[in-house]
Design a protein around this motif. Structure first.
Motif, short mmCIF file in Angstrom:
data_model
loop_
_atom_site.label_atom_id
_atom_site.label_comp_id
_atom_site.label_asym_id
_atom_site.label_seq_id
_atom_site.Cartn_x
_atom_site.Cartn_y
_atom_site.Cartn_z
N ASN A 10 0.82 -1.22 0.00
CA ASN A 10 0.00 0.00 0.00
C ASN A 10 0.86 1.27 0.00
O ASN A 10 0.37 2.35 0.26
N ARG B 225 -5.92 3.56 -1.58
CA ARG B 225 -5.72 3.05 -0.21
C ARG B 225 -7.04 2.83 0.52
O ARG B 225 -7.07 2.06 1.48
N ARG B 226 -8.10 3.49 0.09
CA ARG B 226 -9.39 3.26 0.71
C ARG B 226 -9.85 1.81 0.53
O ARG B 226 -10.65 1.31 1.32
N ILE C 87 -0.12 0.22 -8.40
CA ILE C 87 0.02 1.06 -7.21
C ILE C 87 1.30 1.89 -7.27
O ILE C 87 1.33 3.05 -6.84
N ILE D 107 -7.71 -0.70 0.47
CA ILE D 107 -6.67 -1.57 1.04
C ILE D 107 -6.65 -1.34 2.54
O ILE D 107 -6.05 -0.38 3.03
N LEU E 277 -3.21 7.52 -5.21
CA LEU E 277 -2.85 6.59 -4.15
C LEU E 277 -3.79 6.71 -2.95
O LEU E 277 -4.19 5.72 -2.36
N ARG E 278 -4.16 7.94 -2.61
CA ARG E 278 -5.09 8.17 -1.51
C ARG E 278 -6.41 7.45 -1.76
O ARG E 278 -6.98 6.83 -0.87
#
Length: 259
Positions: free
Chosen positions: A52, A81-82, A69, A84, A77-78
């Protein structure tokens, strides 16, 4: 589901370079519970944190459901990440917030409407068996309950992937068993892909379908869990099995059965 290709990570110190990961290649199927085992310092925590991008790899690619990724900018990426979730050994809860507020926090940061947050938090707390602890604070909870809050928080954004960084290492055997059973239940109900790092063979045996062995930053063995226990190939895997057998023999002897 998760495809890792030629992944490398080096840490630079004032006096030297330390290779944490060297040419890592892994394929993890969607919906699998995949274990990564290694001794202390082998690189397993670095590997899972690269998935992540809590750690930035030097080179290589990490694809999750076809999305690279490693090629994402900060905004992309933000959002990625939701999907993950991650749970930690030391829980990482906010002591000044209630159980409800801890689980709601990622949803608030993501900008969810209050009504949706309320229904989602209630749903997740029911799933992890903490519906009656919504108003409690972390200091009022047992270790197992704290980890359930950590799991609930990791599930808040309805992730596709759940990363577990030594999530049961700080727990006693009975509590560890209950947390592993919860993860198995979540995997079955939600179809989550779970990537779990550990140094405990009992954890692998109880919950994982497939696994990889990492030693000095390299994957030295990879395959079904059954193969690892029945026919270990790498020196590291054999050392783990020897330690387990020695522990079991000692436990039998202390119980009087070996006399």
């Amino acid at each position: 589901m998760i495809s890792i290709k030629n992944l490398n990570k080096t840490y630079v110190t004032p006096h030297s370079k330390i290779t944490a990961l060297s040419n890592i290649n892994l394929e993890i199927e969607k919906g699998d519970i995949f274990g990564i085992i290694g001794f202390s310092g082998a690189g397993k925590s670095t590997l899972i944190r690269c998935i992540n991008r809590l750690e930035e790899p030097d080179s290589g690619t990490i694809l999750i459901e076809g999305q690279d990724i490693t090629a994402m900018n900060n905004t992309q990426l933000r959002l990625a990440r939701r999907k993950i979730g991650m749970i930690f050994q030391q829980f990482n809860l906010l002591d000044a917030k209630t159980v409800y507020q801890n689980v709601a926090f990622p949803l608030e940061v993501s900008g969810y409407p209050k009504k949706l947050i309320h229904s989602r938090v209630e749903e997740i707390l029911e799933l992890v068996g903490l519906a009656d602890k919504a108003k409690a604070y972390p200091l009022q909870l047992s270790g197992g309950q704290k980890q359930r809050v950590g799991i609930a928080r990791a599930l808040s954004n309805e992730p596709n992937v759940l990363l577990s960084d030594e999530a049961t290492s700080a727990l006693d055997p009975q509590t560890t068993y209950s947390i592993l059973e919860l993860l198995k239940d979540i995997n079955k109900k939600l179809g989550l892909t779970i990537v779990l790092i550990t140094h405990e063979l009992d954890v692998l045996k109880h919950i994982c379908n497939n696994m990889a062995v990492i030693e000095q930053g390299e994957i030295v063995e990879n395959g079904p869990v059954e193969k690892f226990f029945l026919n270990p190939e790498s020196d590291t895997a054999k050392r783990f099995i020897d330690i387990l057998q020695g522990f079991q023999a000692k436990r039998v002897y202390r119980g009087g059965e070996g006399i």
